[in-house]
Design an enzyme around this catalytic site. Sequence first.
Site, mmCIF file in Angstrom:
data_model
loop_
_atom_site.group_PDB
_atom_site.id
_atom_site.type_symbol
_atom_site.label_atom_id
_atom_site.label_comp_id
_atom_site.label_asym_id
_atom_site.label_seq_id
_atom_site.Cartn_x
_atom_site.Cartn_y
_atom_site.Cartn_z
ATOM 1 N N CYS A 115 -0.604 -26.903 2.643
ATOM 2 C CA CYS A 115 -0.127 -28.142 2.018
ATOM 3 C C CYS A 115 -1.176 -29.246 2.196
ATOM 4 O O CYS A 115 -2.244 -29.176 1.612
ATOM 5 C CB CYS A 115 1.242 -28.526 2.569
ATOM 6 S SG CYS A 115 2.135 -29.703 1.527
ATOM 7 N N HIS A 148 4.584 -23.788 1.997
ATOM 8 C CA HIS A 148 4.751 -23.648 3.452
ATOM 9 C C HIS A 148 5.140 -22.208 3.804
ATOM 10 O O HIS A 148 6.313 -21.846 3.725
ATOM 11 C CB HIS A 148 5.811 -24.626 3.963
ATOM 12 C CG HIS A 148 5.344 -26.039 4.009
ATOM 13 N ND1 HIS A 148 4.660 -26.568 5.083
ATOM 14 C CD2 HIS A 148 5.421 -27.029 3.081
ATOM 15 C CE1 HIS A 148 4.355 -27.834 4.831
ATOM 16 N NE2 HIS A 148 4.804 -28.138 3.624
ATOM 17 N N GLU A 193 5.295 -20.938 6.724
ATOM 18 C CA GLU A 193 5.928 -20.857 8.044
ATOM 19 C C GLU A 193 7.447 -20.968 7.986
ATOM 20 O O GLU A 193 8.127 -20.624 8.961
ATOM 21 C CB GLU A 193 5.353 -21.932 8.981
ATOM 22 C CG GLU A 193 5.686 -23.361 8.618
ATOM 23 C CD GLU A 193 4.714 -24.010 7.648
ATOM 24 O OE1 GLU A 193 4.536 -25.239 7.741
ATOM 25 O OE2 GLU A 193 4.148 -23.302 6.792
ATOM 26 N N SER A 225 17.894 -26.345 38.223
ATOM 27 C CA SER A 225 19.023 -26.970 37.536
ATOM 28 C C SER A 225 20.023 -25.953 37.014
ATOM 29 O O SER A 225 21.167 -26.294 36.732
ATOM 30 C CB SER A 225 18.505 -27.805 36.361
ATOM 31 O OG SER A 225 17.972 -26.953 35.348
ATOM 32 N N GLY A 226 19.585 -24.710 36.856
ATOM 33 C CA GLY A 226 20.429 -23.708 36.223
ATOM 34 C C GLY A 226 20.150 -23.571 34.746
ATOM 35 O O GLY A 226 20.663 -22.668 34.083
ATOM 36 N N ASP A 263 14.751 -23.067 31.558
ATOM 37 C CA ASP A 263 13.364 -23.252 31.989
ATOM 38 C C ASP A 263 13.212 -23.165 33.507
ATOM 39 O O ASP A 263 12.335 -22.460 34.017
ATOM 40 C CB ASP A 263 12.827 -24.598 31.483
ATOM 41 C CG ASP A 263 12.942 -24.737 29.976
ATOM 42 O OD1 ASP A 263 12.942 -23.698 29.294
ATOM 43 O OD2 ASP A 263 13.046 -25.867 29.482
ATOM 44 N N SER A 264 14.053 -23.880 34.239
ATOM 45 C CA SER A 264 13.934 -23.828 35.704
ATOM 46 C C SER A 264 14.353 -22.461 36.235
ATOM 47 O O SER A 264 13.818 -21.986 37.242
ATOM 48 C CB SER A 264 14.755 -24.937 36.365
ATOM 49 O OG SER A 264 16.140 -24.684 36.290
ATOM 50 N N ALA A 265 15.293 -21.795 35.541
ATOM 51 C CA ALA A 265 15.738 -20.466 35.976
ATOM 52 C C ALA A 265 14.610 -19.449 35.883
ATOM 53 O O ALA A 265 14.352 -18.690 36.830
ATOM 54 C CB ALA A 265 16.929 -20.015 35.133
#
Length: 525
Positions: free
Chosen positions: A86, A181, A183, A235-236, A239-241
Amino acid sequence: MIKNIDRHRILILDFGSQYTQLLARRIREMGVYSELWPWDVAAERIQAFHPQGIILSGGPESATENDTPRAPDIIFTLGVPVLGICYGMQTMAIQLGGTVSNTHQGEFGYAPLALKNKNALIDGLEDFVNANNEPCLKVWMSHADKVTKLPEHFTCIASTETCPIAIMAHPEKHFYGVQFHPEVTHTLQGQSLLKRFVLQICQCEPLWTPRNIIDQTLSELKDQIGDDQVILGLSGGVDSAVTAILLHRAIGKSLTCVFVDNGLLRLNESQQVLNIFQDQFGLNIIHVSAANRFMNALKGIQDPEKKRKVIGRVFVDIFDEQAAKQKGVKWLAQGTIYTDLVESAASGTAKSHLIKSHHNVAGLPKEMKLGLIEPLKELFKDEVRQLGLELGLPNAMLHRHPFPGPGLGVRVLGEVKQEYCDLLRQADAIFIQELQKAELYQKVSQAFAVFLPIRSVGVMGDGRKYEWVIALRAIETVDFMTAHWAELPYDLLGRVSNRIINEVKGISRVVYDISGKPPATIEWE
């Protein structure tokens, strides 16, 4: 173990398209590492990155204006394939001697694209054949400008009714421009076209797989940390898990996790986190019950931004206190992911507008003299979930709907009180249970309840009562940048409403939020 799994890499230069992160994820899905950098990155950085190929994203600007973004000229001298999408196609055309015009007749939405000449980028790709016996693709257009004169040595590969040059190519240099596009899923052969560019034309080897990522990350963590102690705020959340399990695999008992129950979590969430990470995986967890401390700090505060800051400050204070009690801790681990860095403009790739200050990036306690470990900082959320599955985390945890960092603190409107949180927790759990029973939980992108601090009249038996109101919110979205309210069945909404009013004492009315984003945001605060 395969080493340097990112050695074949694609560089995406971002001109501001809403689809740019999606483009990077599409390439990662092929098993090829990609990075997303601002369009004005320094030439030396591009050279040092050693990309196997370069993609120029779309963007909101008009390429016909003199002061609009241009790609660094060096990309056309590196001898690697370049794909312009584009706006990226338009700036490529201008920079290489072509012409772009604003025709005041844009194309937006689906368009049939007829293939006029053979080319390595699109040979064999076809959705249908038109009346002229030309192979055609169904593509998604979103442009007002278009290339009206090709640069020297370029060939027109495909056209639409209103865009005569919809694909252009320089076969010898492997420069390509597509006006649509690829994608987005609306372009049916879009992923096939991108695969053709990345795997065949750029000759990238698909080494970026969950198993390889885990192996390489574990090796790097062991080398980086050695025998040192690491502390992590758990945090649960996803990401933190995943960060916790990766570190536990790499360094075992040298990891200490601090889990703070702030009284703003979902129903039974605190116990679920402890059951999974302490009992099932054997992590060393310090559990801090701090609901009263958070509630006292939030007393009298109604402004949403002030609530967020207070919640963040109290968490940092508690984390600091716990970290100070641990002997020999030299590293702080965080679950920062790639989108956090991109959105916070903190990756240091070039000048970039700050979109938001993400809590993982901007909220580090300044006085903590610890090294920083972010094992997920190169990964998108969907990649983090794939790693979690490989590491044995429960599917239900990995695919839970997003939950805001301040928790119920921004789902209780106005002042946060323990009573309000308790009512909201129960109502929210009923809503989620009914969605799961109806097999709709994974079909909506996010669903939750909101506590409204207004009393509404209700009839209970023979008497009138003034009790609280709960709002239900469910949305459908691809990227969370725009969203449509989920058109849930009336009978489901009726069941949820009846259960909440009958089972949650203190609630007399339930309403359903039918606002899209924009103009509304997904969360109420």
